[in-house]
Design a protein around this motif. Structure first.
Motif, PDB file in Angstrom:
ATOM      1  N   ASN A   1       0.800  -1.234   0.000  1.00 53.18           N
ATOM      2  CA  ASN A   1       0.000   0.000   0.000  1.00 53.18           C
ATOM      3  C   ASN A   1       0.830   1.281   0.000  1.00 53.18           C
ATOM      4  O   ASN A   1       0.354   2.332   0.412  1.00 53.18           O
ATOM      5  N   ARG A   2       2.076   1.177  -0.405  1.00 52.52           N
ATOM      6  CA  ARG A   2       2.935   2.353  -0.534  1.00 52.52           C
ATOM      7  C   ARG A   2       3.441   2.413  -1.963  1.00 52.52           C
ATOM      8  O   ARG A   2       3.729   1.395  -2.579  1.00 52.52           O
ATOM      9  N   VAL A   3       3.566   3.610  -2.466  1.00 53.02           N
ATOM     10  CA  VAL A   3       4.095   3.789  -3.814  1.00 53.02           C
ATOM     11  C   VAL A   3       5.596   3.975  -3.708  1.00 53.02           C
ATOM     12  O   VAL A   3       6.077   4.793  -2.929  1.00 53.02           O
ATOM     13  N   ARG A   4       6.333   3.170  -4.449  1.00 49.09           N
ATOM     14  CA  ARG A   4       7.796   3.265  -4.469  1.00 49.09           C
ATOM     15  C   ARG A   4       8.278   3.529  -5.879  1.00 49.09           C
ATOM     16  O   ARG A   4       7.793   2.935  -6.835  1.00 49.09           O
ATOM     17  N   LYS A   5       9.275   4.404  -5.962  1.00 48.09           N
ATOM     18  CA  LYS A   5       9.933   4.658  -7.241  1.00 48.09           C
ATOM     19  C   LYS A   5      11.209   3.827  -7.270  1.00 48.09           C
ATOM     20  O   LYS A   5      12.102   4.022  -6.442  1.00 48.09           O
ATOM     21  N   TYR A   6      11.266   2.916  -8.207  1.00 49.58           N
ATOM     22  CA  TYR A   6      12.468   2.114  -8.393  1.00 49.58           C
ATOM     23  C   TYR A   6      13.269   2.713  -9.537  1.00 49.58           C
ATOM     24  O   TYR A   6      12.722   3.045 -10.585  1.00 49.58           O
TER      25      TYR A   6
END
Length: 112
Positions: A71-76
């Motif tokens: 439920n978290r947005v991560r930028k890879y």
């Protein structure tokens, strides 16, 4: 010796090297990996890391993939083909710098 000015000029190379080794990473993961590898001697702040990541992305050296994890947005971040080539160049440049600094600081390395 954390966050010394000596390291600041190497931040781009550090980021590129880690992404080359780990395919893709998110920002916090990069900071923790640096801390782990240097046994806490070097810490990279978010204030230093994210501007560098954005600059590398703008230069076409990184691609960004946004994923939802727990439920978290991560930028890879991951290297582009150009980023991989730049990594090789930056690592060679750093090796040369280290060799020259070693020769200046320690006379036993001057004649190798």
């Amino acid at each position: 010796m954390s966050n010394s000015n000596l390291y600041k000029g190497s931040l781009t190379t550090i980021i590129l090297k880690l992404l080359n080794e780990h395919d893709k990473m998110y920002g916090y993961e990069i900071t923790q990996k640096v801390k782990e590898l240097t046994k806490g001697e070097l810490t990279i702040t978010e204030g230093a890391l994210y501007p560098s990541l954005h600059k590398l992305e703008a230069e076409g050296l990184l691609d960004v993939e946004v994923l939802k994890v727990d439920n978290r947005v991560r930028k890879y971040y991951k290297l582009t083909e150009q980023g991989t080539k730049e990594t090789v160049s930056k690592l060679a440049e750093l090796e040369s710098y280290i060799k020259n600094m070693r020769a200046l600081v320690n006379p036993k390395y001057r004649f190798e």
